[in-house]
Design a protein around this motif. Structure first.
Motif, PDB file in Angstrom:
ATOM      1  N   PRO A 197       0.793  -1.232   0.000  1.00  0.00           N
ATOM      2  CA  PRO A 197       0.000   0.000   0.000  1.00  0.00           C
ATOM      3  C   PRO A 197       0.832   1.293   0.000  1.00  0.00           C
ATOM      4  CG  PRO A 197       0.117  -0.849   2.208  1.00  0.00           C
ATOM      5  CD  PRO A 197       0.853  -1.829   1.346  1.00  0.00           C
ATOM      6  N   ALA A 198       2.127   1.208  -0.214  1.00  0.00           N
ATOM      7  CA  ALA A 198       2.888   2.449  -0.327  1.00  0.00           C
ATOM      8  C   ALA A 198       2.575   3.100  -1.678  1.00  0.00           C
ATOM      9  CB  ALA A 198       4.388   2.163  -0.221  1.00  0.00           C
ATOM     10  N   PHE A 199       2.457   4.410  -1.673  1.00  0.00           N
ATOM     11  CA  PHE A 199       2.327   5.179  -2.907  1.00  0.00           C
ATOM     12  C   PHE A 199       1.092   4.810  -3.732  1.00  0.00           C
ATOM     13  CE2 PHE A 199       7.060   4.567  -2.268  1.00  0.00           C
ATOM     14  CZ  PHE A 199       7.198   5.721  -1.513  1.00  0.00           C
ATOM     15  N   ILE A 232      -4.579  -8.108  -3.469  1.00  0.00           N
ATOM     16  CA  ILE A 232      -3.277  -8.205  -4.130  1.00  0.00           C
ATOM     17  C   ILE A 232      -3.049  -9.624  -4.636  1.00  0.00           C
ATOM     18  CG2 ILE A 232      -0.774  -8.110  -3.746  1.00  0.00           C
ATOM     19  CD1 ILE A 232      -1.376  -5.852  -1.690  1.00  0.00           C
ATOM     20  N   ILE A 233      -2.696  -9.752  -5.895  1.00  0.00           N
ATOM     21  CA  ILE A 233      -2.423 -11.067  -6.486  1.00  0.00           C
ATOM     22  C   ILE A 233      -0.925 -11.361  -6.443  1.00  0.00           C
ATOM     23  CG2 ILE A 233      -2.691 -12.532  -8.534  1.00  0.00           C
ATOM     24  CD1 ILE A 233      -4.865 -10.487  -9.476  1.00  0.00           C
ATOM     25  N   ILE A 269      -5.532 -17.200 -15.003  1.00  0.00           N
ATOM     26  CA  ILE A 269      -5.916 -18.141 -16.074  1.00  0.00           C
ATOM     27  C   ILE A 269      -5.925 -19.572 -15.551  1.00  0.00           C
ATOM     28  CG2 ILE A 269      -5.111 -19.204 -18.234  1.00  0.00           C
ATOM     29  CD1 ILE A 269      -4.112 -16.383 -19.033  1.00  0.00           C
ATOM     30  N   GLU A 270      -4.941 -19.894 -14.735  1.00  0.00           N
ATOM     31  CA  GLU A 270      -4.859 -21.252 -14.197  1.00  0.00           C
ATOM     32  C   GLU A 270      -5.784 -21.439 -12.994  1.00  0.00           C
ATOM     33  OE1 GLU A 270      -0.674 -21.797 -13.558  1.00  0.00           O
ATOM     34  OE2 GLU A 270      -0.261 -22.055 -15.708  1.00  0.00           O
ATOM     35  N   ARG A 271      -6.580 -20.434 -12.716  1.00  0.00           N
ATOM     36  CA  ARG A 271      -7.592 -20.476 -11.643  1.00  0.00           C
ATOM     37  C   ARG A 271      -6.950 -20.872 -10.317  1.00  0.00           C
ATOM     38  NH1 ARG A 271     -11.698 -19.726 -14.957  1.00  0.00           N
ATOM     39  NH2 ARG A 271     -11.881 -20.821 -16.947  1.00  0.00           N
ATOM     40  N   LYS A 272      -5.867 -20.202 -10.019  1.00  0.00           N
ATOM     41  CA  LYS A 272      -5.156 -20.478  -8.764  1.00  0.00           C
ATOM     42  C   LYS A 272      -5.444 -19.431  -7.695  1.00  0.00           C
ATOM     43  CE  LYS A 272      -1.564 -23.453 -10.482  1.00  0.00           C
ATOM     44  NZ  LYS A 272      -0.136 -23.647 -10.804  1.00  0.00           N
ATOM     45  N   THR A 273      -6.420 -18.559  -7.956  1.00  0.00           N
ATOM     46  CA  THR A 273      -6.731 -17.507  -6.981  1.00  0.00           C
ATOM     47  C   THR A 273      -8.145 -17.652  -6.447  1.00  0.00           C
ATOM     48  OG1 THR A 273      -7.666 -15.978  -8.619  1.00  0.00           O
ATOM     49  CG2 THR A 273      -5.288 -15.912  -8.343  1.00  0.00           C
ATOM     50  N   ILE A 274      -8.296 -17.445  -5.153  1.00  0.00           N
ATOM     51  CA  ILE A 274      -9.621 -17.251  -4.554  1.00  0.00           C
ATOM     52  C   ILE A 274      -9.553 -15.940  -3.786  1.00  0.00           C
ATOM     53  CG2 ILE A 274     -11.266 -18.021  -2.777  1.00  0.00           C
ATOM     54  CD1 ILE A 274     -10.694 -20.843  -3.399  1.00  0.00           C
ATOM     55  N   VAL A 275     -10.575 -15.127  -3.931  1.00  0.00           N
ATOM     56  CA  VAL A 275     -10.627 -13.874  -3.182  1.00  0.00           C
ATOM     57  C   VAL A 275     -11.580 -14.030  -2.004  1.00  0.00           C
ATOM     58  CG1 VAL A 275     -11.340 -11.459  -3.252  1.00  0.00           C
ATOM     59  CG2 VAL A 275     -10.082 -12.441  -5.175  1.00  0.00           C
ATOM     60  N   HIS A 276     -11.120 -13.609  -0.844  1.00  0.00           N
ATOM     61  CA  HIS A 276     -11.974 -13.597   0.336  1.00  0.00           C
ATOM     62  C   HIS A 276     -11.552 -12.456   1.234  1.00  0.00           C
ATOM     63  CE1 HIS A 276     -14.526 -15.053   3.576  1.00  0.00           C
ATOM     64  NE2 HIS A 276     -13.481 -14.887   4.394  1.00  0.00           N
ATOM     65  N   ASP A 277     -12.495 -11.646   1.646  1.00  0.00           N
ATOM     66  CA  ASP A 277     -12.225 -10.583   2.605  1.00  0.00           C
ATOM     67  C   ASP A 277     -11.134  -9.638   2.085  1.00  0.00           C
ATOM     68  OD1 ASP A 277     -12.638  -9.281   4.961  1.00  0.00           O
ATOM     69  OD2 ASP A 277     -11.263 -10.525   6.133  1.00  0.00           O
ATOM     70  N   ASN A 278     -11.219  -9.330   0.808  1.00  0.00           N
ATOM     71  CA  ASN A 278     -10.292  -8.415   0.140  1.00  0.00           C
ATOM     72  C   ASN A 278      -8.841  -8.901   0.121  1.00  0.00           C
ATOM     73  OD1 ASN A 278     -10.396  -5.967  -1.400  1.00  0.00           O
ATOM     74  ND2 ASN A 278      -9.085  -5.035   0.169  1.00  0.00           N
ATOM     75  N   LYS A 279      -8.647 -10.202   0.275  1.00  0.00           N
ATOM     76  CA  LYS A 279      -7.305 -10.786   0.171  1.00  0.00           C
ATOM     77  C   LYS A 279      -7.368 -11.980  -0.777  1.00  0.00           C
ATOM     78  CE  LYS A 279      -5.265 -11.459   4.229  1.00  0.00           C
ATOM     79  NZ  LYS A 279      -5.131 -11.714   5.689  1.00  0.00           N
ATOM     80  N   THR A 280      -6.225 -12.380  -1.292  1.00  0.00           N
ATOM     81  CA  THR A 280      -6.230 -13.548  -2.180  1.00  0.00           C
ATOM     82  C   THR A 280      -5.595 -14.756  -1.507  1.00  0.00           C
ATOM     83  OG1 THR A 280      -4.085 -12.972  -3.121  1.00  0.00           O
ATOM     84  CG2 THR A 280      -6.033 -12.208  -4.327  1.00  0.00           C
ATOM     85  N   ILE A 281      -6.155 -15.899  -1.802  1.00  0.00           N
ATOM     86  CA  ILE A 281      -5.488 -17.176  -1.572  1.00  0.00           C
ATOM     87  C   ILE A 281      -4.859 -17.521  -2.911  1.00  0.00           C
ATOM     88  CG2 ILE A 281      -5.805 -19.599  -0.916  1.00  0.00           C
ATOM     89  CD1 ILE A 281      -6.709 -17.538   1.236  1.00  0.00           C
ATOM     90  N   ILE A 282      -3.553 -17.757  -2.932  1.00  0.00           N
ATOM     91  CA  ILE A 282      -2.877 -18.114  -4.184  1.00  0.00           C
ATOM     92  C   ILE A 282      -2.394 -19.555  -4.055  1.00  0.00           C
ATOM     93  CG2 ILE A 282      -0.964 -17.581  -5.759  1.00  0.00           C
ATOM     94  CD1 ILE A 282      -2.952 -15.297  -5.647  1.00  0.00           C
TER      95      ILE A 282
ATOM     96  N   LYS C 210      -3.395  -7.828   7.313  1.00  0.00           N
ATOM     97  CA  LYS C 210      -4.755  -7.389   6.980  1.00  0.00           C
ATOM     98  C   LYS C 210      -4.854  -6.981   5.499  1.00  0.00           C
ATOM     99  CE  LYS C 210      -8.499  -4.645   8.933  1.00  0.00           C
ATOM    100  NZ  LYS C 210      -9.057  -4.398   7.601  1.00  0.00           N
ATOM    101  N   ARG C 211      -3.799  -6.316   5.007  1.00  0.00           N
ATOM    102  CA  ARG C 211      -3.828  -5.845   3.621  1.00  0.00           C
ATOM    103  C   ARG C 211      -3.563  -6.978   2.630  1.00  0.00           C
ATOM    104  NH1 ARG C 211      -4.913  -4.939  -0.517  1.00  0.00           N
ATOM    105  NH2 ARG C 211      -4.479  -3.222  -1.948  1.00  0.00           N
ATOM    106  N   GLY C 212      -3.025  -8.076   3.130  1.00  0.00           N
ATOM    107  CA  GLY C 212      -2.784  -9.214   2.244  1.00  0.00           C
ATOM    108  C   GLY C 212      -1.624  -9.003   1.290  1.00  0.00           C
ATOM    109  N   VAL C 213      -0.569  -8.332   1.741  1.00  0.00           N
ATOM    110  CA  VAL C 213       0.603  -8.132   0.875  1.00  0.00           C
ATOM    111  C   VAL C 213       1.309  -9.465   0.632  1.00  0.00           C
ATOM    112  CG1 VAL C 213       1.008  -5.724   1.504  1.00  0.00           C
ATOM    113  CG2 VAL C 213       2.051  -7.545   2.861  1.00  0.00           C
ATOM    114  N   LYS C 214       2.027  -9.552  -0.476  1.00  0.00           N
ATOM    115  CA  LYS C 214       2.741 -10.769  -0.821  1.00  0.00           C
ATOM    116  C   LYS C 214       4.232 -10.668  -0.489  1.00  0.00           C
ATOM    117  CE  LYS C 214      -1.013 -12.622  -2.436  1.00  0.00           C
ATOM    118  NZ  LYS C 214      -1.733 -13.546  -1.521  1.00  0.00           N
ATOM    119  N   ILE C 215       4.632  -9.512   0.010  1.00  0.00           N
ATOM    120  CA  ILE C 215       6.031  -9.266   0.369  1.00  0.00           C
ATOM    121  C   ILE C 215       6.025  -8.386   1.614  1.00  0.00           C
ATOM    122  CG2 ILE C 215       8.085  -7.965  -0.334  1.00  0.00           C
ATOM    123  CD1 ILE C 215       7.580  -8.846  -3.212  1.00  0.00           C
TER     124      ILE C 215
END
Lengths: 284, 284, 284, 284
Positions: A197-199, A232-233, A269-282, C210-215
């Motif tokens: 979330p910087a910048f 964020i993905i 494309i490979e359907r490796k993401t699920i979104v929940h509570d504004n976060k991703t499971i990758i 909370k933000r779900g950052v990846k780094i």
């Protein structure tokens, strides 16, 4: 042979994995991949599962319906099922920068991804020659203060006409309308040229330069109504020093942007993401 | 409540996941974690599974025996089962460098890991004061050409006396004997100060300097009889430039070594590694 | 042999490099290192220069005085000159976390740095045994709402008594007083457990989760009156995934914090930093 | 205004920096950049220097001649001088892979680099359409066992005809002939798809997979007669896990290859490299 992919999330309770894997096994499927995650803080269960059905009399539609009734409803799951023979359709939105566009189209050309790109939409005519070289229809939809509604209508019409499944904003320098975001929830991928979330917002490289950071980044995320605040993905970073001017940061950043965006597209494309509570499971 | 961890690998066949998860479910267990991998080239199936048994009359020994008979034997699995209440015992081997030792002991002190360190063995007396500060018995076992057999016997006696489960060579500048390797297969963790397989053997930083690489690395691996050729657990790298002298590489490398070794130790303690065909599966 | 280090910054004008290098040459010095940077946007010139004077009748004080008159004043430079035979004195401020402390003290013990640590100051008694093991005097200066002034006075008295040159906040969980910041401008090094400017303030790992950052990252910076907004010396990052809990982030973050802080300390000790306009120039 | 760049290396002796900077200053130049390095082990001095001459009666050829006589010869320097108004000419050699080619040409198109690409040479006809899209002449020079001499002659003729300054092998799957290497010493840039010196030669991703490394890399280097053993210009790495197949490594590696190669090309174009003793000095 049918290859089927299932994405699941629901309240975490005992026995889900056994029930699902057992159900698939009893339906004649062999599980070739399973990955699961429990968000223990919030008690949410996530699973991605690939299964192969060899039998010639396997009925996909029936299986899907039954899975919904017998498993999905029972556990109050949010679930999605896909067959591997479907090729998702992706629309590209661009403005004037071409580095992400070239990166995406050269991968497309090399068939790196299981995706179809039926069209490119842009608010500028500049990148039409690139689209032409890769033989992809280019639609110039100008967006001005006064023509926003009209442009949105035209964009939506195009997305519908080509049965677009998801949208990639490849440095599209416009905010996508709420209506399109609603039509494509967690299906619009943006690349933001900072380490979020910087910048947040405009001119992140200028802000990074001013703050004197030693590392810059790029962030690919699903677009939500709040600017640069979606799930964020993928992110990545690169080192910079006091010797780098803003122009240098922009140049170095371009390399990050294209790689990070392409990685996010691949995951989607490979359907490796699920979104929940504004976060991703990758999933791996 | 019993928490049980199972590591499995075997020939890949249809239905393994369903059978195993079903078996656990029917035995009263709730699977809280499952990760699996198929080496499709060689047709090998790998799985790591955590399960919770709530029932007060759950009999671990009986469950383990039955699992072996009914599942393990059927699929000709190599499998291991652990309960979460056991704390593995780790022996540290050191020589004169103390950076890895301090890193490990400060984590130990902060209870970062579920491990016990009953002793430190060294071929030099130098690091005894460090061991003393952390209140860990220090055994000075000198190793010379003539005393190799004797030293080995003493080391083995100590490892047995303290019921050591696995060994960490924290920059131990001696080659561990074949006999000890045989006693601790895939249970001796070494840190090599290069990005293997580049710069095998002695003085890798000197070789890296000579070759003019722009990145140096460190590699943690299980010890096998062939020098620096065992299964890699973890690696990491850092950038260097022409301005760095060999001394600088050594200094920068120390930071890599300690972090990489500690990550590998953590993975081993949490039983997230399976070794097959001289490679590791590292579960998430 | 005298080895002298000069740090310069001033308005950029023609001929500075030639003038300075020529002046040193004519004074009998051989330049063994020169690094320079021009902030072209703001027209500021920065230089770091190491020079060796072999002559036995070289008079350092005279050289320094003359340099100031003939060069420094002429170009209205901000400049500093150091001899290599001085060992700077560093004070450590700690609270309860010991990972940075161990990292620093084990390097100190291994004589990695040209620095002296005459004392450790803490608002808690917990880490006294660690200080004791490394034979460094430990001063417990409790800080409560009511005793702030008193504590500050005691801290300043200790810093003066031991002729402290610069201060390192090794996860010191208190805000250092304005007075101390004024006494040590760009001489107090802090480690913040996030990738600044993301997640300023308390509990950055919670915010990152909370933000779900990846780094995630860590940032070492000079302390200024505005919280976490001082000139950044060094940053680094590490990847995280959805599988990592807040506790995992804290654990992974600790490794970053200690490495990043130690790198910043090294840069400061070797006088490779110049601060200008709330940013750092980091010489190679 | 004339902007001049000088690259120097020679035996390290006292006063070089002062002499050179003074000479430039007295010739009316303002030094805007200086970076220097001393290889203290071998006593070699390296310098890169940029200078601006404002005077309208500045005579570049005279300055260059005089510099050679008065400075270069005196210190027995190997030195090169360039004016900023010359655009170097780069030849691209490709085979069938297009990822590096697209990356280079899209940068070329966006004018990221001060370079001209007068031609692309390939042993296959496949990438002709790409060259065509970017409007760059494409020369198909087939190379078979029997036609090697002929192909070499044709390649050299083309390189001469177009006054090529340096060559980039953008995944050119042939070994360049000794004669061409001799004609272009330290002027042929190759990208090798491994973290050299690990995995020299063919099929490095296969070897990396077999060894079970946790990080893969790419290396850009100047071509010398010994295969994959030339001076390294740039390297980078990316993490892999047991879940990645050889195909995945190849895919992930492509992203590394193109970025690493393009970084090396940029360094070469900006004349930031000096080769000495089979290693590179890379100026900032």
């Amino acid at each position: 042979m049918h290859k089927i992919l299932i994405l699941i999330h629901c309240k975490d309770t005992s026995g889900i994995i056994a029930t699902v894997t057992n159900y698939i096994y009893n339906s004649g499927g062999n599980i070739v991949y399973i990955d699961q995650h429990v968000d223990s803080e919030n008690g949410i269960f996530f699973m991605r599962l690939e299964s192969v059905f060899d039998s010639s009399d396997f009925n996909y539609d029936l299986f899907k319906t039954n899975f919904g009734t017998e498993i999905g409803d029972t556990y109050q799951m949010k679930w999605k099922m896909y067959t591997s023979d479907y090729t998702p359709k992706m629309a590209l939105f661009v403005s004037k920068y071409d580095h992400c566009l070239y990166d995406i189209l050269s991968r497309y050309n090399a068939r790196e991804w299981n995706v179809e790109i039926p069209l490119i939409i842009s608010n500028h005519p500049d990148l039409e020659p690139v689209a032409h070289n890769f033989k992809i229809p280019y639609h110039h939809v100008p967006v001005t203060k006064d023509t926003k509604k009209e442009a949105e209508a035209k964009q939506i019409a195009l997305l519908k006409e080509f049965n677009i499944d998801f949208i990639v904003l490849a440095r599209y320098m416009q905010i996508v309308s709420e209506k399109i975001i609603t039509l494509y929830p967690n299906k619009i991928i943006n690349i933001h040229h900072s380490f979020l979330p910087a910048f947040v917002g405009a001119k992140p490289y200028h802000s990074a330069f001013k703050r004197g950071v030693k590392i810059i980044g790029a962030t690919s995320h699903y677009v939500t109504e709040e600017l640069d605040a979606g799930p964020i993905i993928e992110q990545d970073v690169t080192r910079v020093t006091h010797t780098h001017s803003i122009k240098d940061l922009i140049m170095k950043g371009k390399d990050l942007e294209k790689i990070v965006l392409s990685r996010a597209i691949k995951l989607h494309i490979e359907r490796k993401t699920i979104v929940h509570d504004n976060k991703t499971i990758i999933f791996s």
